[in-house]
Design an enzyme around this catalytic site. Structure first.
Site, PDB file in Angstrom:
ATOM      1  N   GLU A 188      -5.020  -4.815 -13.784  1.00  0.00           N
ATOM      2  CA  GLU A 188      -5.534  -5.840 -12.862  1.00  0.00           C
ATOM      3  C   GLU A 188      -4.484  -6.187 -11.813  1.00  0.00           C
ATOM      4  O   GLU A 188      -4.795  -6.396 -10.641  1.00  0.00           O
ATOM      5  CB  GLU A 188      -5.922  -7.099 -13.635  1.00  0.00           C
ATOM      6  N   ASN A 234      20.866  -3.575  18.488  1.00  0.00           N
ATOM      7  CA  ASN A 234      19.550  -2.947  18.616  1.00  0.00           C
ATOM      8  C   ASN A 234      19.539  -1.517  18.072  1.00  0.00           C
ATOM      9  O   ASN A 234      18.636  -1.137  17.325  1.00  0.00           O
ATOM     10  CB  ASN A 234      19.086  -2.975  20.070  1.00  0.00           C
ATOM     11  N   LYS A 244      -8.485 -12.213 -27.442  1.00  0.00           N
ATOM     12  CA  LYS A 244      -8.440 -11.455 -26.196  1.00  0.00           C
ATOM     13  C   LYS A 244      -7.223 -10.555 -26.076  1.00  0.00           C
ATOM     14  O   LYS A 244      -6.102 -10.912 -26.424  1.00  0.00           O
ATOM     15  CB  LYS A 244      -8.429 -12.415 -25.004  1.00  0.00           C
ATOM     16  N   LYS A 247      11.063  -6.220   8.904  1.00  0.00           N
ATOM     17  CA  LYS A 247      11.697  -5.885   7.627  1.00  0.00           C
ATOM     18  C   LYS A 247      10.987  -6.406   6.391  1.00  0.00           C
ATOM     19  O   LYS A 247      10.773  -5.668   5.432  1.00  0.00           O
ATOM     20  CB  LYS A 247      13.138  -6.367   7.624  1.00  0.00           C
ATOM     21  N   TYR A 279      13.858  -4.050  23.310  1.00  0.00           N
ATOM     22  CA  TYR A 279      13.906  -4.860  22.102  1.00  0.00           C
ATOM     23  C   TYR A 279      13.500  -6.301  22.408  1.00  0.00           C
ATOM     24  O   TYR A 279      13.909  -6.874  23.412  1.00  0.00           O
ATOM     25  CB  TYR A 279      15.327  -4.847  21.507  1.00  0.00           C
ATOM     26  N   THR A 321     -21.218   8.181 -10.805  1.00  0.00           N
ATOM     27  CA  THR A 321     -21.301   7.762  -9.400  1.00  0.00           C
ATOM     28  C   THR A 321     -22.079   6.448  -9.446  1.00  0.00           C
ATOM     29  O   THR A 321     -22.948   6.270 -10.328  1.00  0.00           O
ATOM     30  CB  THR A 321     -22.051   8.786  -8.513  1.00  0.00           C
ATOM     31  N   HIS A 322     -21.772   5.522  -8.556  1.00  0.00           N
ATOM     32  CA  HIS A 322     -22.402   4.187  -8.557  1.00  0.00           C
ATOM     33  C   HIS A 322     -22.243   3.468  -9.899  1.00  0.00           C
ATOM     34  O   HIS A 322     -23.110   2.673 -10.289  1.00  0.00           O
ATOM     35  CB  HIS A 322     -23.898   4.270  -8.213  1.00  0.00           C
ATOM     36  N   ASN A 380      -6.132  -8.398 -22.754  1.00  0.00           N
ATOM     37  CA  ASN A 380      -6.570  -8.125 -21.385  1.00  0.00           C
ATOM     38  C   ASN A 380      -5.745  -7.021 -20.721  1.00  0.00           C
ATOM     39  O   ASN A 380      -4.541  -6.942 -20.940  1.00  0.00           O
ATOM     40  CB  ASN A 380      -6.459  -9.403 -20.546  1.00  0.00           C
ATOM     41  N   SER A 396      18.420 -14.145   9.364  1.00  0.00           N
ATOM     42  CA  SER A 396      17.675 -13.194   8.525  1.00  0.00           C
ATOM     43  C   SER A 396      18.479 -12.638   7.354  1.00  0.00           C
ATOM     44  O   SER A 396      18.000 -11.779   6.627  1.00  0.00           O
ATOM     45  CB  SER A 396      17.179 -12.039   9.397  1.00  0.00           C
ATOM     46  N   GLN A 413      12.415  -8.320  14.640  1.00  0.00           N
ATOM     47  CA  GLN A 413      13.096  -8.658  13.389  1.00  0.00           C
ATOM     48  C   GLN A 413      12.088  -8.840  12.254  1.00  0.00           C
ATOM     49  O   GLN A 413      12.432  -8.731  11.079  1.00  0.00           O
ATOM     50  CB  GLN A 413      13.926  -9.934  13.577  1.00  0.00           C
ATOM     51  N   SER A 422      -4.771 -14.163 -24.171  1.00  0.00           N
ATOM     52  CA  SER A 422      -5.286 -15.354 -23.510  1.00  0.00           C
ATOM     53  C   SER A 422      -4.612 -16.562 -24.133  1.00  0.00           C
ATOM     54  O   SER A 422      -4.312 -16.577 -25.324  1.00  0.00           O
ATOM     55  CB  SER A 422      -6.794 -15.421 -23.720  1.00  0.00           C
TER      56      SER A 422
HETATM   57  N1  ARG Z   1      18.598  -9.306  13.097  1.00  0.00           N
HETATM   58  C1  ARG Z   1      18.127  -8.635  14.272  1.00  0.00           C
HETATM   59  C2  ARG Z   1      16.918  -7.754  13.946  1.00  0.00           C
HETATM   60  O1  ARG Z   1      16.748  -7.411  12.830  1.00  0.00           O
HETATM   61  C3  ARG Z   1      19.204  -7.775  14.822  1.00  0.00           C
HETATM   62  C4  ARG Z   1      18.996  -7.373  16.224  1.00  0.00           C
HETATM   63  C5  ARG Z   1      19.338  -8.467  17.124  1.00  0.00           C
HETATM   64  N2  ARG Z   1      19.356  -8.039  18.460  1.00  0.00           N
HETATM   65  C6  ARG Z   1      19.303  -8.899  19.466  1.00  0.00           C
HETATM   66  N3  ARG Z   1      19.236  -8.409  20.648  1.00  0.00           N
HETATM   67  N4  ARG Z   1      19.279 -10.185  19.220  1.00  0.00           N
HETATM   68  O2  ARG Z   1      16.096  -7.443  14.782  1.00  0.00           O
END
Ligand code: ARG
Length: 459
Positions: A293, A113, A286, A328, A320, A158-159, A288, A26, A325, A280
């Site tokens: 938008e 964690n 044009k 994010k 966990y 309205t509408h 725009n 990640s 993961q 355009s």
């Molecule tokens: N990259 C992981 C996450 O964002 C870190 C946590 C990993 N923990 C584990 N028990 N493998 O969730």
């Protein structure tokens, strides 16, 4: 003993399959939280001094090295590599390369964690505070606009049908006040989610003596989490943040929708600056309203991000699981999206040209039908009957192809106020009968400006 290659490879005989690496690593997205990971580790190291794991001098060395990593990466140096699984492991690896065995002590009493829960919470807290500032900046633009053009009239809809006359400022202030709630939601988020997860370990709590309150203070949290399972397993803060961001998007999107319409020849109320429009590729004439938008369009993904995480979280077993993961990317995407939309909305409105003459020209006398009904009520006619009388006049006028204000005197003479009422019925008359708190009238607007000013000063 086998040679150490990965931080958890003591237990493993084979490395990870390439496909598994692609699925699970990640770093390419969670490096977005680098600053928070560095801050989180410095806070944790401070706690380790209290625990007796690090000496004060070692803490200084760790702190300096961590700040050095942040500085180098911010300056464009690439310190991470393809073997780094996530931002937390990447920072720890570089730290250990830079300060040797001391770097290996940093993870004492910590699990990824509680580390990831802390970093992510810090990240969301920082971004929420920045977005509050951006909302306030947009609110300032709106208040200035409303104050500057006080007294300009326009049709209220309205509408998408002309309904009642309003001041332009009243419309603009509606945007200010909905944003105030958007802002408050983020401020509530900051109050609700102000507890430090560190010290929770993987799920059961750290076994080392550790001054959690001191670390919390160090990192700007108001306190510490009460339960280590809760602290490591739940993602309700992310869900709440995503929902707050989606709601901000929906606020911006509704106004954007109006501004797209207002930019058309059919309305003609608004001319966006060239800098917030585009042309355009085929039609030379044009111009725009792409800025509006796109703001409207981007709102779809904000709702999608909320739903994506909601769906992931709802079935993830405690404590966990790696599913988490997935929390994010939706948050990073929504933050980035809302940030740019707030910025563009503020700049586009500040530079726009508002065509007040057109707004006034487009106002239909039918906007005053409610006021005539109100006059009848004041003269003692029950409202339903008054509504019917005026409706009948509007209908007759429509059949004759004229406005109800243009009906022959004979129609007006049947009313208690006679033809004098026709003269009385102007847009300003209608607007300023609505000086009730919250109405479009002049005195109400001045009160709205006062309230708005107080809100801007409340920090
Ligand atoms: N990259 C992981 C996450 O964002 C870190 C946590 C990993 N923990 C584990 N028990 N493998 O969730």
């Amino acid at each position: 003993m086998k040679k150490e290659t990965k931080m958890w490879d003591g237990r493993f005989e084979s490395g990870m399959a390439k496909s598994m690496v692609d699925l699970s690593f990640s770093l390419h997205f969670d490096r977005e939280m680098l600053a928070e990971d560095v801050a989180g580790s410095i806070g944790h190291a401070k706690g380790l001094v209290e625990s007796g794991v690090l000496s004060e001098a070692e803490f200084q060395q760790v702190q300096e090295a961590l700040n050095g990593i942040l500085k180098d990466i911010s300056a464009g140096k690439e310190l991470f590599n393809a073997q780094d699984e996530d931002i937390h492991m990447a920072v720890e690896r570089v730290l250990t390369e830079r300060i040797g065995d001391l770097g290996k002590k940093i993870h004492t009493g910590r699990s990824r964690n509680d580390q990831v829960a802390t970093d992510f919470k810090l990240y969301m807290r920082h971004r929420a505070a920045e977005l509050v500032e951006q909302i306030v900046a947009l609110q300032r633009v709106l208040l200035n606009l409303a104050e500057k053009h006080l007294g300009k009239v326009m049709p209220g809809y309205t509408h998408v049908q002309q309904a009642q006359p309003i001041y332009f400022s009243h419309y603009i202030m509606s945007f200010f006040f909905v944003l105030q709630r958007d802002r408050q939601r983020l401020e509530n988020l900051l109050t609700t989610h102000s507890e430090l997860p560190l010290g929770s370990g993987a799920l059961a709590g750290s076994a080392f003596p550790y001054q959690r309150h001191l670390v919390a203070q160090e990192l700007g949290f108001a306190g510490v989490s009460a339960n280590s399972i809760d602290a490591t397993a739940h993602r309700d803060m992310a869900l709440e943040f995503l929902s707050d961001l989606a709601i901000i998007g929906s606020t911006l999107s509704r106004y954007a929708e109006d501004f797209v319409n207002w930019s058309s020849a059919e309305f003609g109320f608004l001319t966006l600056h060239d800098a917030f429009s585009s042309g355009s590729s085929m039609m030379p004439q044009k111009k725009n309203p792409d800025s509006m938008e796109l703001i409207r369009g981007k709102t779809g993904r904000l709702g999608g991000n909320y739903i994506a995480l909601f769906t992931t979280v709802k079935g993830a077993p405690l404590c966990y699981s790696r599913d988490l993961q997935e929390d994010k990317e939706p948050v990073f995407d929504s933050v980035q999206t809302v940030r740019i939309c707030l910025q563009v909305m503020a700049e586009a409105l500040e530079s726009a040209q508002w065509n007040f003459a057109t707004m006034e020209q487009k106002m239909l006398p039918a906007l005053l039908a409610t006021d005539l009904a109100d006059l009848l009520v004041e003269a003692g006619v029950p409202f339903r009957e008054a509504h019917h009388i005026v409706g009948d006049m509007v209908g007759q006028a429509a059949r004759q192809g004229i406005e109800f204000t243009e009906l022959a005197d004979s129609y007006w003479e049947k009313l208690p106020g006679g033809v004098a009422w026709r003269r009385q019925l102007t847009f300003e008359f209608s607007i300023n009968r609505r000086s009730i708190e919250g109405g479009t009238g002049l005195s109400s607007l001045k009160e709205q400006f006062r309230k708005a000013q107080t809100m801007l000063e409340q920090k």
